[in-house]
Design an enzyme around this catalytic site. Sequence first.
Site, mmCIF file in Angstrom:
data_model
loop_
_atom_site.group_PDB
_atom_site.id
_atom_site.type_symbol
_atom_site.label_atom_id
_atom_site.label_comp_id
_atom_site.label_asym_id
_atom_site.label_seq_id
_atom_site.Cartn_x
_atom_site.Cartn_y
_atom_site.Cartn_z
ATOM 1 C CG HIS A 1 35.061 -23.976 -18.517
ATOM 2 N ND1 HIS A 1 33.832 -23.399 -18.261
ATOM 3 C CD2 HIS A 1 35.542 -24.391 -17.320
ATOM 4 C CE1 HIS A 1 33.591 -23.454 -16.959
ATOM 5 N NE2 HIS A 1 34.606 -24.053 -16.371
ATOM 6 C CD GLU B 1 21.899 -29.484 -16.198
ATOM 7 O OE1 GLU B 1 22.688 -28.992 -15.381
ATOM 8 O OE2 GLU B 1 21.851 -30.700 -16.440
ATOM 9 C CG ASP C 1 28.168 -32.433 -17.633
ATOM 10 O OD1 ASP C 1 29.367 -32.543 -17.957
ATOM 11 O OD2 ASP C 1 27.761 -31.552 -16.854
ATOM 12 C CE1 TYR D 1 29.776 -24.773 -17.067
ATOM 13 C CE2 TYR D 1 28.219 -23.460 -18.334
ATOM 14 C CZ TYR D 1 29.007 -24.588 -18.196
ATOM 15 O OH TYR D 1 29.036 -25.518 -19.207
ATOM 16 C CB SER E 1 14.924 -38.926 -4.181
ATOM 17 O OG SER E 1 16.297 -39.217 -3.990
#
Length: 355
Positions: free
Chosen positions: A18, A137, A149, A201, A51
């Site tokens: 964070h 994202e 990430d 978050y 997938s």
Amino acid sequence: MADGIFTAPGRVNLIGEHTDYCDGFVLPFALPQRATLKVNLRSEARWSIASRGETVHFDLSEPVTGWAAYVAAVIWALRDAGHEVPGADLALISDVPVGAGLSSSAAIECAVLTAFVELAGLDIPLAQRAALAQRAENVYVGVPCGIMDQAASTLSQEGHALFLDCRTLQTEQIPFDLAAQGLSILVIDTRAPHALVDGEYAARRTSCEQAAAQIGVPALRDATLDDLSKLDSSLVPRARHVITENQRVLETVELLRAARVREIGPLMTASHVSLRDDFEVTVPELDIAVEAALAAGAYGARMTGGGFGGCVLALIDEPAAAQVETAVSKAFADNGFAPPVCFPATPGPGAHRVA
């Protein structure tokens, strides 16, 4: 039409949780677990992603939801940035655990991004790709993640941790050869539900932005512990975590540069305590995994990822893996939790073409 096979890894964050959206410092490394994508280009501007027995078709005329959104998001972000993205049929397999805080979504995004950059000959330097995947994202999927990430998934090198300054995006490859010192990082997947899109978050990120504004700095990366006196009491713990966590990252990097790997253990544990008490993003499964690993001889242990579930990292002597795993499993059984899944994490390479 041209085709190829591309892969990108999940990641664990050794320390620096964070801090990324506070312009701070992080130290992730790429996992051996990866998302692998087979791509066949097609003539029309339509896409499909297959997938696990499901195939989703889309042309971006309407929003794509669910797991396929991570694929559509990258194509959208590329097109929104002015790049020509050819249509394609894609097939995805991934062994990055989903919902474990190991960035399974970033692995998909970075595999898709790497594939289209190469197959379409797009002029996007490696150093700029993480920001594009992050925007996919943030804007398309709606998850307000920082850049860590995607940076770890694109830029990591085998045998190294990635020291990333999230403000300047400068990186340094930090040697992290665990085997040479008889050590291992054991990942303990608590299998506790892990969800970041539920607002928790985002609430933590908002708190950090409010704290920086009250202190009068661009981001908490610029704050010191003395600045905590300027804050509303509700914001003090959140800011204190970020300020102290940034310092722990810098201290960890210095120890790793000196090959003093065992000595990072107390910093890992202090990070977990801060995430538990000040940032309040742990859950009982994470706390008990840390406690059990430490009691079984780990040099340090901490949750990794956004929190509210997910995984714990334990720095251990390599021969102690079975001992630590047994201790954690027993603690989980004693508390009525589902059995954890444990595996060693060796720093691997970032996104690349495999065929």
